[in-house]
Enzyme design. Structure first.
Site, PDB file in Angstrom:
ATOM      1  N   ASP A  86       0.804  -1.230   0.000  1.00 66.04           N
ATOM      2  CA  ASP A  86       0.000   0.000   0.000  1.00 66.04           C
ATOM      3  C   ASP A  86       0.836   1.279   0.000  1.00 66.04           C
ATOM      4  OD1 ASP A  86       0.965  -0.133   2.586  1.00 66.04           O
ATOM      5  OD2 ASP A  86      -0.963   0.188   3.573  1.00 66.04           O
ATOM      6  N   HIS A  87       1.975   1.274   0.674  1.00 68.49           N
ATOM      7  CA  HIS A  87       2.698   2.524   0.900  1.00 68.49           C
ATOM      8  C   HIS A  87       3.431   3.062  -0.326  1.00 68.49           C
ATOM      9  CE1 HIS A  87       1.725   2.221   5.075  1.00 68.49           C
ATOM     10  NE2 HIS A  87       2.563   3.157   5.444  1.00 68.49           N
TER      11      HIS A  87
ATOM     12  N   ARG B 193      -1.541  11.916  11.013  1.00 65.50           N
ATOM     13  CA  ARG B 193      -0.220  12.495  11.282  1.00 65.50           C
ATOM     14  C   ARG B 193      -0.021  13.683  10.360  1.00 65.50           C
ATOM     15  NH1 ARG B 193       3.709   7.717  11.863  1.00 65.50           N
ATOM     16  NH2 ARG B 193       2.752   7.619  13.917  1.00 65.50           N
TER      17      ARG B 193
ATOM     18  N   ASP C 242       4.367  -1.244  11.228  1.00 68.27           N
ATOM     19  CA  ASP C 242       3.829   0.082  10.936  1.00 68.27           C
ATOM     20  C   ASP C 242       3.309   0.642  12.248  1.00 68.27           C
ATOM     21  OD1 ASP C 242       2.728   1.829   8.380  1.00 68.27           O
ATOM     22  OD2 ASP C 242       1.458   2.023  10.149  1.00 68.27           O
TER      23      ASP C 242
ATOM     24  N   SER D 208       6.615   7.326  12.915  1.00 63.86           N
ATOM     25  CA  SER D 208       6.557   6.042  12.217  1.00 63.86           C
ATOM     26  C   SER D 208       7.467   5.009  12.868  1.00 63.86           C
ATOM     27  CB  SER D 208       6.957   6.242  10.754  1.00 63.86           C
ATOM     28  OG  SER D 208       7.136   5.018  10.109  1.00 63.86           O
TER      29      SER D 208
ATOM     30  N   ARG E  38       9.411   3.109  11.288  1.00 68.68           N
ATOM     31  CA  ARG E  38      10.465   2.747  10.324  1.00 68.68           C
ATOM     32  C   ARG E  38      11.824   2.515  10.987  1.00 68.68           C
ATOM     33  NH1 ARG E  38       9.705   8.466   7.358  1.00 68.68           N
ATOM     34  NH2 ARG E  38       7.622   7.644   7.561  1.00 68.68           N
TER      35      ARG E  38
END
Length: 783
Positions: free
Chosen positions: A129-130, A478, A194, A673, A675
């Site tokens: 999706d990202h 966000r 995520d 995030s 990440r």
């Protein structure tokens, strides 16, 4: 026999017809084995194990348990002997499953490949999706993404097939909506790569955002560590009505707790107001999807996750998404899925929903909270642009069937009066199932807009130049600087989908739909009626196109190719082990001023394409952080040459010359995030420690996983004692033990020194990660 058939017919009528209505027999015997999902028919919901663990822990602690504690402690690896102390001890847990979005799955799968293991030990999925950018419209953007990201998608699909990971193709929808529709259920413990994985808490799940290295632990069958969370109770009373929506609950809570107020805690919603949110029909709004919205945005207050207790709306949602068997089982074990009477929370916030008004938060931070009725005046006072340039509804926060329906009800009112949006307007349905269902049911949202249904996020704007001040309003979660469109001058506000639509129609922040009028095409003054929309479709969901790739039972003969010349994918090399001594004369690379999120440390946007190539993506390391020495961004002094340079460039120069370095930062360093690239990049470019006033939870763990030292000042004022040109030696590592501070000896250019105490949260296992060079190194050494 006739009675049995009649009963089955009645059950089928209640649960719905079609291929997605499975395991009807479970309604007769909830104790029959029930699959965790329709895709994993041999992995079962195990409430008996949950019950057993809870009974053991309750007897040991001799007190009532919160819902959060029941689910978390119910997944303990060793409930008999685990040391349990909220906010202090580390728990060893056995999560039920793993979910990864495509941007983070690349590094997670690269790490899993490096582990040498043949197949994942728990059900796991990848969701594409990202990497889809909104530019033209849904079909065009999807086609472009498939072309541009073909190498990455092929890698993820082939890695999933080889190692037993389910693969949701691009076009499936947003990871969190897919999880809610297929994988989340009351009492499950799920980890996802995520930060908005907590979305699943709206279905009574404990879903926690982590870095890829944590996901590898779970996929490898190793107990996963989590610091025993505190529990913040949010007691809801009253009921929602009118323009107030579930989104306003979390916008208000964010204003109360701020972006770090939930750190180290699970936020548990309870009280009579919960049933208000979960009632069906037009008023009040919410249900399972409203609760998911609230849990999703709990990531913005730093919470480990958020959760709601099991109720009848969760049961209905499970049935509507083809999981009536799980609903029946949840009913039988419902006592496990609600808090014990008399349980005690570490902090309690009370919200009267009767008094809650629509809110809008921002700009630049999701905890800057304003009532919608006041935002116009606040914007004028602060010289924020009043004109709304773009309105976006959707994202993983508000993209459900009900969100689309409530937005469509407002769009219809405007169309009936001959109006279209003054702002650009884009819509993101949460999944292929949502898209297909709203199309079938005639939700004509985009007719009021200037743009058709669009993809994941707004990246390719042409209406403003970079650096031009402008305002956008989104139903996202966000709104950090430059997050939505890479323009640091964009003032992004987050609010409910209904307020986004109202402000997009009016074209201004200075519009309160509860009191203000619009003018129709004929000149008539009118007010928008409060939005309405069904939480779930009257008919079953339309599943739309089949976008799921099932892994084969045995993928051992399959191959995952990574081209050595690729600029998007790169196999990992292990990091160096600790040398056995103290860290001497680390150069301060940058002393960061103020907020430093993972967006500042490892930017997204155009850098997303390098998420599978550590060396290439490291060129974005800390390019968004503010240097306290000159208030510059991506401008630091190279202490070896005396010249100014970009942060990653200077770091590479230090590494090439054998000079290790340290970053010094402010409060809540690494918020945002999940990440893990924000931890991998400093390690790859020669960093050994990050010293700050405080850390966000996920980032601190990610740093530990990669063999870095995340340390905090014992006295926050010691931050001021470190200069941008200082060198720091970290002492005490030979005796590195849990709970024992380390010492920093800070040497300044003028010859003076300071000695500072540094705290850490390492436990014994995490110290072994540091000594081995990374958690992955430690895992391989133990095989």
């Amino acid at each position: 026999m006739a009675t049995y058939c009649l009963t089955v017919a009645r059950l089928q009528l209640a649960l719905g017809q079609g291929a997605r209505r499975m395991h009807v027999s479970a309604a007769f015997s909830a104790k029959a084995k029930v699959s965790m999902s329709r895709f994993e028919t041999t992995s079962y919901v195990n409430y008996e194990k949950l019950q057993s663990n809870i009974d053991i822990v309750r007897k040991r602690l001799n007190r009532p348990l919160t819902l959060s504690e029941k689910i978390v402690y119910g997944h303990l690896d060793d409930p008999h002997n685990q040391d349990i102390d909220r906010g202090r001890t580390y728990l060893r847990l056995r999560p039920d499953r793993v979910a990864m979005q495509d941007a983070t799955a690349q590094m997670a799968m690269l790490q899993f490949i490096s582990s040498g293991l043949p197949r994942v030990a728990v059900p796991s999925t990848i969701h594409c999706d990202h990497l889809i950018e909104a530019a033209t419209g849904g079909p065009e953007d999807l086609a472009k993404a498939k072309d541009v990201n073909l190498e990455v998608y092929n890698f993820l699909a082939s890695a999933g097939a080889k190692y037993g990971v389910g693969f949701w193709k691009p076009g499936s929808g947003i990871i969190h909506q897919i999880i809610l529709e297929n994988y989340a259920y009351p009492g499950v413990l799920l980890i996802g790569t995520d930060s908005h994985t907590p979305n699943g808490g709206g279905l009574g799940s404990i879903c926690i955002g982590v870095g890829g290295a944590d996901a590898v632990d779970v996929m490898a069958g190793i107990p996963w560590e989590l610091k025993c969370p505190n529990v913040i109770g949010v007691k809801l009373t009253g009921s929602l009505s009118g323009w107030t929506s579930p989104k306003d609950v979390i916008l208000k809570v964010a204003g109360i707790l701020t972006v770090k107020g939930g750190t180290g805690a699970i936020v548990e919603y309870h009280g009579p107001g919960v049933d208000s949110i979960s009632c069906t029909g037009q008023y009040p709004p919410g249900g399972t999807l409203g609760m998911a919205t609230i849990c999703n945005m709990g990531a913005e207050i730093g919470a480990t996750t958020s959760v709601f207790p099991y109720n009848h709306r969760m049961k209905t949602y499970l049935e509507k998404t083809g999981r009536g068997d799980i609903a029946a089982l949840s009913d039988e074990f419902s006592h496990l899925l609600v808090p014990d009477e008399g349980c005690v929370y570490d902090q309690v916030i009370e919200l009267n929903l009767d008094e809650l008004k629509p809110h809008i938060n921002g700009p630049f931070t999701p905890d800057l909270c304003h009532p919608v009725s006041e935002i116009g005046a606040v914007a004028k006072k602060n010289d924020w642009p009043l004109e709304v340039k773009v309105g976006l509804i959707g994202s993983c926060t508000n993209s459900s069937y009900e969100d689309m329906g409530r937005a469509a009800s407002l769009a219809k009112q405007a169309l009936d009066k001959g109006l279209k949006c003054k702002a650009q307007f884009t819509v993101t349905p949460g999944s292929e199932q949502i898209r297909a269902t709203i199309e079938r049911d005639g939700y004509n949202i985009h007719a009021v807009s200037m743009h058709d249904l669009c993809a994941f996020v707004l990246r390719c704007r042409r209406d403003v130049k970079k650096g031009e001040k402008n305002t956008i309003v989104t139903s996202f979660n966000r709104n950090f600087t430059a997050r939505n469109d890479a323009n640091p001058a964009t003032h992004a506000f987050v609010t409910s989908p209904e307020i986004v639509v109202a402000m997009a129609i009016a074209g201004t922040l200075d519009f309160d739909p509860e009191t203000d009028y619009l003018t129709s095409a004929s000149g008539e003054k009118f007010m928008l009626e409060p939005p309405c929309g069904d939480e779930l479709p009257a008919r079953d969901f339309d599943p739309g196109q089949d976008t799921y790739q099932q892994p084969p039972p045995d993928g051992s003969s399959l191959k995952v190719d990574v081209n050595p010349q690729s600029n998007r994918l790169q196999l990992l090399e292990p990091f160096d082990r600790w040398n056995g001594g103290d860290l001497e004369d680390l150069q301060v690379l940058i002393k960061v001023k103020g907020k430093c999120t993972t967006d500042h440390i490892s930017a997204a946007g155009p850098w997303l394409k390098f998420r599978g190539h550590l060396d290439n993506i490291s060129n974005n390391m800390l390019i968004g952080a503010v240097n306290i020495d000159n208030d510059g961004i991506n401008s630091i002094k190279n202490q070896l040459t005396g010249e100014l340079g970009g942060v990653p460039d200077v770091a590479r120069h230090y590494k090439a010359n054998g000079l290790s370095w340290v970053v010094v930062g402010d409060d809540n360093y690494g918020e945002g995030s999940s990440r893990e690239h924000a931890a991998l990049e400093p390690r790859h470019l020669g960093g050994l420690a990050i010293i700050v006033k405080s850390f966000a939870r996920i980032h601190e763990t990610n740093l530990k996983k990669q063999g870095m030292l995340p340390l905090t000042f014992s006295s926050p004022d010691d931050y001021d004692k470190i200069r941008p040109d200082s060198k720091i030696s970290i002492k005490g590592l030979k005796g590195f033990t849990p709970g024992t501070p380390l010492t920093a000896v800070v040497k300044h250019r003028d010859g003076s020194t300071d000695s500072l105490e540094l705290n850490h949260t390492f436990n014994e296992t995490q110290i072994e990660w540091f000594q081995a060079g990374s958690a992955l190194n430690r895992m391989k050494a133990m095989q």
